[in-house]
Write an enzyme that holds these catalytic residues in place. Structure first.
Site, PDB file in Angstrom:
ATOM      1  CB  SER A 147      35.712  43.807  -6.426  1.00  0.00           C
ATOM      2  OG  SER A 147      35.215  44.440  -5.267  1.00  0.00           O
ATOM      3  N   GLY A 173      -8.163  -5.615  15.576  1.00  0.00           N
ATOM      4  CA  GLY A 173      -8.553  -6.727  16.417  1.00  0.00           C
ATOM      5  C   GLY A 173      -8.962  -6.233  17.795  1.00  0.00           C
ATOM      6  CB  THR A 177       2.275 -12.243  12.995  1.00  0.00           C
ATOM      7  OG1 THR A 177       1.021 -12.780  13.412  1.00  0.00           O
ATOM      8  CG2 THR A 177       2.043 -10.977  12.186  1.00  0.00           C
ATOM      9  N   GLY A 202       8.506  -3.535  12.602  1.00  0.00           N
ATOM     10  CA  GLY A 202       9.405  -2.593  11.960  1.00  0.00           C
ATOM     11  C   GLY A 202       8.735  -1.344  11.458  1.00  0.00           C
ATOM     12  CG  ASN A 240      37.566  41.680   3.762  1.00  0.00           C
ATOM     13  OD1 ASN A 240      36.599  41.584   4.500  1.00  0.00           O
ATOM     14  ND2 ASN A 240      37.489  42.188   2.532  1.00  0.00           N
ATOM     15  CG  ASN A 250      -3.428  -7.333  19.215  1.00  0.00           C
ATOM     16  OD1 ASN A 250      -2.477  -7.076  19.946  1.00  0.00           O
ATOM     17  ND2 ASN A 250      -3.387  -8.260  18.269  1.00  0.00           N
ATOM     18  NE  ARG A 274      -2.608  -1.658   3.291  1.00  0.00           N
ATOM     19  CZ  ARG A 274      -3.153  -1.717   4.495  1.00  0.00           C
ATOM     20  NH1 ARG A 274      -4.195  -0.943   4.785  1.00  0.00           N
ATOM     21  NH2 ARG A 274      -2.663  -2.517   5.425  1.00  0.00           N
ATOM     22  CE1 TYR A 292      32.587  26.318  -5.212  1.00  0.00           C
ATOM     23  CE2 TYR A 292      34.613  26.794  -6.421  1.00  0.00           C
ATOM     24  CZ  TYR A 292      33.781  25.892  -5.775  1.00  0.00           C
ATOM     25  OH  TYR A 292      34.145  24.574  -5.699  1.00  0.00           O
TER      26      TYR A 292
END
Length: 499
Positions: free
Chosen positions: A426, A162, A96, A124, A398, A191, A30, A387
């Site tokens: 710059s 259940g 189970t 799990g 700086n 349950n 599902r 970058y």
């Protein structure tokens, strides 16, 4: 008995289970996914990861996971999470009960006696189940001397679950929705499928469970009726916290569990000293750690092994994964992975810190900056629009606007080393490998291809040449050409001092 009343009834002595068996063999169709259901994640771990962590916290002599569907993928994930888990393979017999039996067979093959002690069975896909509730279950089981103790909860709408049938404090049976009569369907106690068993009673009963039913499966619930028929007691521990026994069968249920887990994680963080301005837009993995007096602003997401130190402020609109943030640091509108931000550091806005970024104490990585595999020394600043990759930067340097370390030559990465107290102008480009000495400067627009000695100024200066009339000649009739002509005509018509 409820979990709220158990603490007044049971001693503080904890009993170590012989084994915890985690059932993880289901297909989970599902979920509509190529990924096995139990490997879907919430709160930073897979569902099976949460379940194994809770089970391991009981300190069992053995922790067993029963697997089948996509066995290799699931088994690899389980052992990566907890290498000590014993894997058991479920065969072609469904149910189970058979899954637990396969777990017991794996224990026996390992030389573990399955006729003594306590066997805990869980699943799990119950990621909110806590070690504390499992401990309560085991304690209740031993206090009552039961053959089996089932963890239950009560729902206003128990449709599909259940029902637990009782006679006083004892459980007389569990009836599935499809088999329940009208009176049984009115029962609200359901349950969870999580149990503590007397090992000998479980082994003996499973040998008597058949597959002669509509589904052709070996049901674990049949163990309870067999134990009752032999005169043994079956008990129940009721938890008022239904979320702890909720499983996820599809993505809608997974989202609901994830939201509830996040709510609990955030509330726990706030009670421990973190200010969360807007819990509705904040997400914190269960693996994240936060010190007191931290502040999370709206839109913050903290994932993985992230650690936030005291007085740090994170956000708004920030996503950190496996990031360490030092005391008093500020991280604003930033995406970072595998990075370390020193005490007093400042990052953002709009920064991208990739793995290997280490920002020193009082350092700065500012607006629109990307870094990767970079070490930035104390007090140094990469303020904006640049970058830095494969770079080492010293202290109190700086780095100017628009600087780039060109670290890739098309085949290999190379490193740039920039010293302390350096000032770069710059649009400087560092063509790696290159080293810049302490106290050096660069001029605006410099392309640095050679090492720069300490205290030197690196310049890339070429004479400027103006090609007069180029626009009119190459772009005649364009808007630029018309603007240039208008400007020239204006200059020609402007009055002079002799007019």
């Amino acid at each position: 008995m409820t979990t709220e009343s158990r603490s007044a009834y049971v001693s503080d002595t904890e009993v170590r289970p012989t084994a915890v068996i985690v059932l993880a063999a289901g297909a989970g169709t599902r979920m509509k996914s190529r990924t096995p259901k139990i490997l879907h994640t919430l709160g930073g771990l897979s569902m099976i990861g949460h379940s194994l962590s809770a089970a391991r916290a009981l300190n069992p002599q053995q922790l067993v996971a029963v697997v089948r569907h996509q066995r290799e993928t699931v088994a690899a994930h389980i052992t990566s999470h907890d290498p000590a888990v014993l894997l058991a393979d479920q065969d072609d017999v469904s149910g189970t009960g058979r899954a637990v039996e396969c777990g017991l067979e794996a224990l026996a093959a390992r030389g573990v006696s399955t006729n003594t002690g306590t066997i805990v069975v869980t699943y799990g896909d119950v990621p909110l189940l806590t070690p504390e509730l499992l401990r309560d279950l085991v304690a209740e089981h031993h206090t009552t001397g039961s053959a089996a103790t089932v963890l239950t909860t009560r729902l206003e709408d128990p449709t599909g679950y259940g029902r637990v049938l009782r006679s006083g404090d004892e459980v007389t049976g569990i009836v599935e929705q499809k088999d329940a009569d009208e009176a049984q369907r009115q029962v609200k106690e359901i349950n969870s499928g999580i149990y503590a068993f007397d090992a000998a009673a479980l082994t003996e009963a499973l040998a008597q469970v058949s597959t002669e039913n509509a589904q052709g499966e070996k049901y674990l619930t049949d163990v309870l009726s067999i134990a009752r028929s032999s005169g043994r007691r079956v008990s129940a521990l009721v938890t008022e916290d239904r979320w702890q026994v909720e499983g996820a069968n599809d993505r809608v249920q997974l989202q609901a569990l994830g939201a509830e887990l996040n709510r609990r994680t955030i509330f726990a963080a706030m009670r421990a000293g973190t200010t969360v301005i807007d819990p509705a837009t904040t997400w914190i993995d269960t693996t994240v750690t936060l010190e007191e007096d931290t502040t999370l602003l709206p839109g913050t997401q903290l994932h993985g092994a992230t650690h936030i130190s005291r007085d740090a402020v994170i956000g708004p609109d920030t996503s950190l994964r496996d990031v360490t943030v030092g005391e008093g640091a500020q991280v604003i509108r930033t995406h970072a992975t595998g990075a370390s931000i020193g005490a007093g550091g400042a990052v953002g806005p709009f920064s991208y810190l990739r793995p290997g970024t280490v920002l020193g104490e009082d350092g700065k990585i500012g607006a629109f900056y990307e870094t990767k595999n970079v070490t930035v020394g104390r007090g140094s600043k990469l303020s904006h629009l640049g970058y830095a990759g494969d770079t080492t930067i010293g202290e109190y340097t700086n780095i100017g606007c628009g600087n780039i370390t060109a670290n890739y030559d098309g085949e290999n990465k190379h490193r740039t080393v920039i010293g302390s107290h350096v000032r770069t102008s710059s649009n400087t480009v560092f063509v790696a490998p290159v080293e810049i000495g302490d106290g050096a400067y660069t001029g605006a627009g410099a392309v640095v291809r050679k090492n720069v000695p300490p205290g030197a100024l690196a310049l890339s200066v070429a004479p400027q040449r103006n090609a007069e009339g180029w626009v009119q000649g190459k772009r005649p009739g364009s808007a630029a050409a018309r603007a240039a002509e208008a400007a020239q005509n204006y200059d020609d018509d402007a009055p002079t001092a002799t007019d």
